[in-house]
Design an enzyme around this catalytic site. Structure first.
Site, PDB file in Angstrom:
ATOM      1  N   SER A   1      11.162  -2.714  -3.849  1.00 37.97           N
ATOM      2  CA  SER A   1      10.280  -3.832  -4.181  1.00 37.97           C
ATOM      3  C   SER A   1       9.788  -3.725  -5.610  1.00 37.97           C
ATOM      4  O   SER A   1       9.599  -2.616  -6.142  1.00 37.97           O
ATOM      5  CB  SER A   1       9.074  -3.854  -3.231  1.00 37.97           C
ATOM      6  OG  SER A   1       8.142  -4.841  -3.645  1.00 37.97           O
TER       7      SER A   1
ATOM      8  N   TYR B   1       2.088   0.089   1.574  1.00 34.99           N
ATOM      9  CA  TYR B   1       3.430  -0.493   1.470  1.00 34.99           C
ATOM     10  C   TYR B   1       4.067  -0.112   0.134  1.00 34.99           C
ATOM     11  O   TYR B   1       5.234   0.300   0.078  1.00 34.99           O
ATOM     12  CB  TYR B   1       3.343  -2.011   1.597  1.00 34.99           C
ATOM     13  CG  TYR B   1       4.624  -2.738   1.246  1.00 34.99           C
ATOM     14  CD1 TYR B   1       5.685  -2.774   2.136  1.00 34.99           C
ATOM     15  CD2 TYR B   1       4.765  -3.380   0.014  1.00 34.99           C
ATOM     16  CE1 TYR B   1       6.861  -3.437   1.823  1.00 34.99           C
ATOM     17  CE2 TYR B   1       5.933  -4.047  -0.307  1.00 34.99           C
ATOM     18  CZ  TYR B   1       6.975  -4.073   0.587  1.00 34.99           C
ATOM     19  OH  TYR B   1       8.139  -4.721   0.261  1.00 34.99           O
TER      20      TYR B   1
END
Length: 256
Positions: A149, A162
């Site tokens: 990400s 996360y």
């Protein structure tokens, strides 16, 4: 020009029943690969992905497994072995795309130990052991692509846990590239930004949400699953043979 760059290759895509994973499965199948479409609970969605691949002239099959433990990894590989032996006579494959993951997390202040452990189990532990247990099945010259990400280079403290899992995935990518390089296996991470999937739909499909997402990108739009799938297809193909150990920014120039 050969448009089937992955003819004769076998790909395993985790979390391929929807969103980015589905787009990757469709793209790799369009390139000629036989694709194993993994899903956790969305059996019907995985079947739809397989049907879409077959309707376009490709080949695929679905595998259901909960990827948050070594037991789940073993389950996936057991079914994969059975299906590949039935179809090809061997249980080897060429491309592994670690896409399955939990996409959100509580705020830093509200994250519990259970939240923390769950995020790391799905986003880090499962890819780690899936690769570990697949080393003997992955053919020389193969590809591992980890879906990371863009938050690993952009501070988003409100989803810190996360972000940490994706940072771990990047480090995993780097070490795997060094470890598997002698076998001609390339290992890369693709780092999406904001992508128009159902995971983001609740805020992205509001006027203010979409406006803020568009303004983040240097290209002035929100990313589509196909944007990521095309990058994965390139790194999975022979054209990507000299790229390894890289974290490929696929955010559309967010927060430059």
């Amino acid at each position: 020009m050969n448009l089937k760059r992955l003819e004769g290759r076998i790909a395993v895509v985790t979390g391929a029943s929807r969103g980015i994973g589905r787009a990757i499965a469709l793209r790799l199948a369009a390139e000629g690969a036989l694709v194993a479409v993994h899903y956790r609970t969305r059996r019907d969605a995985a079947a739809e992905t397989v049907s879409a691949i077959e309707a376009a002239g490709g080949t695929a099959f679905a595998i259901g497994a909960e990827l948050d433990s070594l037991e789940g990894v073993d389950r996936l590989l057991q079914v994969l072995d059975e299906e590949l032996i039935r179809r090809t006579g061997i249980n080897h494959f060429d491309i592994l795309v670690n896409n399955a993951g939990i996409g959100t997390s509580p705020s830093f202040e509200e994250t519990s130990e259970e939240d923390f452990d769950r995020l790391f189990a799905v986003n880090v532990k499962a890819p780690f052991f899936l690769v570990q247990q697949s080393i003997g099945r992955l053919r020389d010259g193969g590809r591992i692509i980890n879906i990371s990400s863009g938050v690993t280079r952009i501070a988003y403290p409100h989803i810190m846990t996360y972000n940490l899992t994706k940072g771990a995935l990047n480090t995993f990518t780097l070490h795997l590239a060094q470890l598997l390089g002698p076998r001609g296996i390339t290992v890369n991470a693709v780092m999406p930004g904001i992508i128009d999937t159902d995971v983001n739909a609740s805020w992205l499909h509001t006027p203010n949400g979409r406006k803020s997402a568009v303004e983040m990108s240097a290209l002035g739009r929100v990313g589509e699953p196909s944007d990521i799938a095309d990058i994965v297809a390139f790194t999975a193909s022979p054209d990507g043979r000299w790229i390894t150990g890289q974290m490929i920014d696929a955010t559309g120039g967010s927060h430059l």
